[in-house]
Design a protein around this motif. Structure first.
Motif, mmCIF file in Angstrom:
data_model
loop_
_atom_site.group_PDB
_atom_site.id
_atom_site.type_symbol
_atom_site.label_atom_id
_atom_site.label_comp_id
_atom_site.label_asym_id
_atom_site.label_seq_id
_atom_site.Cartn_x
_atom_site.Cartn_y
_atom_site.Cartn_z
ATOM 1 N N SER A 37 0.865 -1.181 0.000
ATOM 2 C CA SER A 37 0.000 0.000 0.000
ATOM 3 C C SER A 37 0.894 1.220 0.000
ATOM 4 C CB SER A 37 -0.907 0.006 1.240
ATOM 5 O OG SER A 37 -1.530 1.258 1.407
ATOM 6 N N GLU A 199 -5.178 -5.016 3.529
ATOM 7 C CA GLU A 199 -4.674 -4.381 2.314
ATOM 8 C C GLU A 199 -5.813 -3.778 1.500
ATOM 9 O OE1 GLU A 199 -1.534 -5.641 -1.124
ATOM 10 O OE2 GLU A 199 -3.161 -7.055 -0.723
ATOM 11 N N GLN A 200 -6.907 -4.529 1.379
ATOM 12 C CA GLN A 200 -8.051 -4.031 0.617
ATOM 13 C C GLN A 200 -8.769 -2.899 1.346
ATOM 14 O OE1 GLN A 200 -8.689 -4.903 -2.585
ATOM 15 N NE2 GLN A 200 -6.732 -5.979 -2.331
ATOM 16 N N ARG A 203 -6.845 0.090 0.525
ATOM 17 C CA ARG A 203 -7.060 0.490 -0.858
ATOM 18 C C ARG A 203 -8.393 1.190 -1.047
ATOM 19 N NH1 ARG A 203 -9.887 -1.296 -5.063
ATOM 20 N NH2 ARG A 203 -10.685 -3.097 -3.885
ATOM 21 N N ILE A 257 -14.400 -4.120 -0.063
ATOM 22 C CA ILE A 257 -13.241 -4.681 0.639
ATOM 23 C C ILE A 257 -13.268 -6.206 0.546
ATOM 24 C CG2 ILE A 257 -12.161 -4.996 2.911
ATOM 25 C CD1 ILE A 257 -13.221 -2.153 3.593
ATOM 26 N N GLY A 260 -12.466 -7.527 -3.092
ATOM 27 C CA GLY A 260 -11.051 -7.451 -3.424
ATOM 28 C C GLY A 260 -10.226 -8.458 -2.649
ATOM 29 N N ALA A 261 -10.518 -8.586 -1.354
ATOM 30 C CA ALA A 261 -9.764 -9.521 -0.511
ATOM 31 C C ALA A 261 -10.003 -10.964 -0.923
ATOM 32 C CB ALA A 261 -10.139 -9.318 0.953
ATOM 33 N N GLU A 264 -7.718 -12.012 -3.740
ATOM 34 C CA GLU A 264 -6.327 -12.194 -3.303
ATOM 35 C C GLU A 264 -6.172 -13.498 -2.507
ATOM 36 O OE1 GLU A 264 -3.658 -10.468 -3.926
ATOM 37 O OE2 GLU A 264 -4.518 -8.734 -4.953
#
Length: 296
Positions: A37, A199-200, A203, A257, A260-261, A264
């Motif tokens: 990030s 992380e998401q 973001r 969130i 996106g997570a 990953e």
């Protein structure tokens, strides 16, 4: 005839926040082991990334960026940096080609010199500056190091990294294989999943709540006879206003969130994932040492 020499050891990856430490570690490992990030304080704990090749094994320790502690969380982060620097076989000191060297870089240079272990200095993000700027930044960085060599790299593109690995391997002592073949980190699955969710959150929310967000993974369950993994997790914030931001209108933010997570996590696990996310308030968790013991 004696057996071929096997070199192995631990390398502290050091630098100011947002210099690209996690990007570099992930690139060298060949898999995401550390979240990325552009926010400071993204890396909160020491994360190992294992690079194994013919005759060597490097254990890269992705560390929090050097910073002035201001609460229990950041004090622990800086303590992790200090203690690790005293234990490793070598250091990889990263500077940012997109910025002139500053006070933080000088502090790290002094810390690296005081550790009295080998180090390699690199100037990252050469892909975002002109040749003229790069030459000026490299000269400034080498002056900062008292004439020591600073090698230009791009962690994002992979430029110059093969040479960096060679130099680090040469600095390693003869040693054992610390991690078996195929193992790229010592990070427990629950912590990796929590980091991928965080992380998401960084973001999606950008500037609103990045430093106040933590993630607790409640459960990871594999369905018997199915390739689906069910994960239940909580996004933790300090105030009700932050909770409202993370949920978003009609749950739009927490859904983004989670979406996106999930992608990953599916890449890491190699399986379909159901991810259930809830947002909880835990006031002043960054000052709560007992909670930080559980979280970190």
């Amino acid at each position: 005839m004696s057996a071929a020499l096997f070199r192995s050891g631990f390398v502290a990856v050091l630098g100011r926040p947002n210099v690209g430490k996690s990007t570099l570690v992930n690139r060298l490992v060949g898999r995401k082991v550390s979240i990325v990030s552009d926010h400071p304080q993204t890396t909160r704990r020491r994360i190992s990334g294992v690079v194994t090749g013919a005759g060597y094994q490097l254990v890269l320790l992705d560390l929090p960026g050097f910073q002035r502690p201001f609460d229990s969380l950041t004090r622990r982060m800086q303590a992790t940096v200090d203690s690790t620097l005293a234990e490793v076989d070598a250091s990889l000191f990263m500077l940012n080609a997109a910025e002139a060297p500053g006070g933080g870089d000088r502090y790290i240079a002094q810390a690296v010199a005081s550790a009295r272990t080998p180090y390699v200095a690199v100037l990252n993000k050469i892909d975002v500056v002109s040749r003229q700027v790069l030459a000026a930044r490299r000269a400034a960085a080498e002056e900062l190091l008292g004439g020591g060599e600073v090698r230009p790299i791009s962690a994002l593109r992979g430029d110059g990294l093969a040479e960096i690995v060679e130099v680090l391997v040469a600095a390693m002592p003869e040693g054992p294989v610390y991690f078996p073949e195929g193992e790229v980190s010592d990070q427990p699955l629950e912590l990796l999943v929590a980091e991928l969710i965080r992380e998401q959150a960084l973001r999606v929310t950008r500037e609103e709540v990045p430093h106040a967000v933590a993630v607790e993974v409640e459960s990871i369950t594999e369905r018997p006879g199915d390739s689906l993994v069910e994960i239940e997790a909580h996004l933790i914030v300090e105030h009700e206003s932050q909770k409202a931001i993370l949920i978003g209108k009609g749950g739009s933010v927490v859904k983004a969130i989670g979406s996106g997570a999930r992608g990953e996590i599916e890449t890491v696990l190699g399986a379909r994932v159901f991810l259930g996310l809830r947002v909880k308030v835990r006031k002043h968790w960054r000052r709560d040492d007992r909670y930080l013991d559980q979280l970190l």
